[in-house]
Design an enzyme around this catalytic site. Sequence first.
Site, PDB file in Angstrom:
ATOM      1  N   SER A 192     -11.541  11.871  42.483  1.00 45.70           N
ATOM      2  CA  SER A 192     -12.311  13.118  42.398  1.00 45.70           C
ATOM      3  C   SER A 192     -12.815  13.514  43.770  1.00 45.70           C
ATOM      4  O   SER A 192     -13.134  12.649  44.595  1.00 45.70           O
ATOM      5  CB  SER A 192     -13.505  12.934  41.458  1.00 45.70           C
ATOM      6  OG  SER A 192     -14.373  14.058  41.538  1.00 45.70           O
TER       7      SER A 192
ATOM      8  N   TYR B 236     -20.445   7.915  39.910  1.00 45.55           N
ATOM      9  CA  TYR B 236     -19.107   8.490  39.725  1.00 45.55           C
ATOM     10  C   TYR B 236     -18.371   8.594  41.064  1.00 45.55           C
ATOM     11  O   TYR B 236     -17.198   8.226  41.183  1.00 45.55           O
ATOM     12  CB  TYR B 236     -19.275   9.857  39.058  1.00 45.55           C
ATOM     13  CG  TYR B 236     -18.016  10.634  38.810  1.00 45.55           C
ATOM     14  CD1 TYR B 236     -17.135  10.261  37.802  1.00 45.55           C
ATOM     15  CD2 TYR B 236     -17.727  11.782  39.545  1.00 45.55           C
ATOM     16  CE1 TYR B 236     -15.991  11.005  37.545  1.00 45.55           C
ATOM     17  CE2 TYR B 236     -16.598  12.530  39.300  1.00 45.55           C
ATOM     18  CZ  TYR B 236     -15.726  12.139  38.306  1.00 45.55           C
ATOM     19  OH  TYR B 236     -14.598  12.873  38.056  1.00 45.55           O
TER      20      TYR B 236
ATOM     21  N   LYS C  44     -14.964   6.699  42.107  1.00 41.59           N
ATOM     22  CA  LYS C  44     -13.763   7.503  42.369  1.00 41.59           C
ATOM     23  C   LYS C  44     -13.201   7.271  43.768  1.00 41.59           C
ATOM     24  O   LYS C  44     -11.984   7.273  43.955  1.00 41.59           O
ATOM     25  CB  LYS C  44     -14.062   8.988  42.142  1.00 41.59           C
ATOM     26  CG  LYS C  44     -14.196   9.362  40.667  1.00 41.59           C
ATOM     27  CD  LYS C  44     -12.990   8.907  39.875  1.00 41.59           C
ATOM     28  CE  LYS C  44     -12.845   9.572  38.522  1.00 41.59           C
ATOM     29  NZ  LYS C  44     -11.727   9.000  37.749  1.00 41.59           N
TER      30      LYS C  44
END
Length: 306
Positions: free
Chosen positions: A154, A167, A171
């Site tokens: 991401s 997150y 990622k």
Amino acid sequence: MSGKPMLEGKVAVVSGAGGGIGREIALAMALAGAKVVINDIGASLTGEGQSGTPAEQTRQIIIQRGGEAAISTESVAEWASAKRIVAAALDHFGRIDIVVNNAGILRDVIFHKMSPEDWLAVINVHLNGSFFLSRAAAEPFRAQESGAYVHMTSTSGLIGNFGQANYAAAKLGITALSKSIALDMKRYNVRSNCIAPFAWSRMTSSIPAETPEQKARVEKIKQMTPDKNAPMAVFLASDAAREVTGQVFATRHNEIFLMSSPRPIRGIHRGEGWTPELIAEHALPALKEAFMPLDRSGEVFSWDPV
């Protein structure tokens, strides 16, 4: 391009394939001739609960279109259950050729309020899950001397975003995992690449939309349907991408980007070595103009999706 379907004869495991981008990749791979193991535990966006329904819906669509699919509702976040996902592919279809690490949850919260549970839950699914599922498939890949990994990263990790420390860390970690797999397994003709997808899905539905600017941004993101990311996943899994490994791509509506990896951009040396004071006096001014800005994904991808 004429000829046989790009993934004919191949077996793919797609994690988080009960909805969103994972479902679209599973459907696209089935249309491209692959037999698909749809892995999804059917949890909520934050990782609570379980349901077999999302995976079953994906399977029904594939079957209606004349494809073949099996379901695994095992979690990627534990080694024993990740091994069972790979075993499901071997049990149902006799082989495994493709692993798509797409499963994920979100626990967005500003860093200074993030709980250890929020951190661990996200790291476990995204980063540990990508390792466990990839590692479980490494045995058959090595034995058959072929295989392709496609991992979802991401721009939250590649570039940055507010309220996503867990997150983002997971990622960006996945890109390093992918590069390591690409290096370690090249001798077995095994490839590993990442996609940073842009799409409106459950993962982005939590973006705030109160102000007119936020509403306009959300409307633009809604144009980027999850299926726009599927062609790149199918390509990377296919023999047409046999020369492609260790790369990070971003797919955004009808745009495709190749993303850079960190490399030295400016250096300075002093024969006599450095003191903290000399760093402040000489190194800082020399390096500062090349500093990376404290920017976010939306500022780097500042133009409307094309």
